[in-house]
Scaffold this motif. Structure first.
Motif, short mmCIF file in Angstrom:
data_model
loop_
_atom_site.label_atom_id
_atom_site.label_comp_id
_atom_site.label_asym_id
_atom_site.label_seq_id
_atom_site.Cartn_x
_atom_site.Cartn_y
_atom_site.Cartn_z
N LEU A 194 -6.17 66.20 15.73
CA LEU A 194 -5.55 66.86 14.59
C LEU A 194 -6.60 67.50 13.68
N LEU A 208 -7.73 71.60 13.39
CA LEU A 208 -7.74 72.34 12.13
C LEU A 208 -9.11 72.97 11.90
N THR A 239 -2.87 75.48 7.03
CA THR A 239 -1.59 74.90 6.61
C THR A 239 -1.59 73.40 6.88
N ALA A 240 -0.94 72.67 6.00
CA ALA A 240 -0.84 71.22 6.16
C ALA A 240 0.35 70.84 7.04
N TRP A 241 1.35 71.72 7.15
CA TRP A 241 2.51 71.45 8.02
C TRP A 241 2.94 72.71 8.70
N VAL A 278 -0.23 71.18 10.96
CA VAL A 278 -1.67 71.23 10.69
C VAL A 278 -2.27 72.31 11.57
N GLY A 312 -0.96 75.10 15.74
CA GLY A 312 -0.96 73.68 15.41
C GLY A 312 0.30 72.91 15.69
N THR A 356 0.40 68.77 16.16
CA THR A 356 1.12 68.08 15.09
C THR A 356 2.25 67.23 15.66
N LEU A 391 -4.11 62.09 8.77
CA LEU A 391 -3.21 63.08 8.19
C LEU A 391 -3.64 63.44 6.77
N ALA A 410 -6.63 65.83 7.03
CA ALA A 410 -6.21 67.19 7.41
C ALA A 410 -5.49 67.88 6.26
N ALA A 411 -4.62 67.16 5.56
CA ALA A 411 -3.88 67.76 4.45
C ALA A 411 -4.80 68.16 3.30
N ALA A 470 -6.59 71.32 4.28
CA ALA A 470 -5.73 72.51 4.33
C ALA A 470 -5.36 73.03 2.94
#
Length: 129
Positions: free
Chosen positions: A19, A23, A57-59, A61, A81, A85, A121, A124-125, A128
């Motif tokens: 993940l 990214l 982007t977080a969603w 990822v 992604g 994801t 997560l 990654a968030a 992003a």
């Protein structure tokens, strides 16, 4: 149960690495630069101003690229992604189940894969943003 926890820990670490590494690969140098280096989707205007926006982007990822449509009206959006994801969510869901079973059996170690997923997560968030 301990073997299952160990297997899920390894899978959680691998899923988290995939993940975050995905990214990184999607946005290394810059998200805009990566959009230009990837293949242009069909229906996109071919010009220097065709890329309207790009970013991590977080969603899901990954990276989102918004292009001007060749027809002149509207935009074409590409998003990377989704595959990693969804894979990460599957590993996370199994980790939640394992953590629940571990809690019922009073085995604190069963929560470790879930913690790894939450940390990956979160990393990654925050990247992003």
């Amino acid at each position: 149960m301990r073997a299952a926890t160990g297997v899920m820990l390894v899978l959680s670490v691998l899923a988290g690495l995939v993940l975050v590494a995905g990214l990184f690969l999607d946005t290394r140098e810059s998200a805009e630069g990566r959009c230009w280096k990837d293949d242009h989707p069909p229906g996109v205007s071919v010009s220097e101003v065709a890329l309207l926006s790009a970013g991590a982007t977080a969603w899901p990822v990954g990276r989102r690229c918004t292009w001007a449509a060749e027809s002149g009206d509207g935009t074409v959006v590409t998003q990377t992604g989704w595959d990693r994801t969804i894979g990460f969510l599957v590993v996370s869901a199994v980790s939640v189940g394992l953590a629940a079973v571990g809690a019922i059996r009073r085995r604190a170690g069963a929560v470790v894969p879930l913690v790894v997923c939450v940390v990956a997560l979160g990393a990654a968030a925050s990247w992003a943003r």
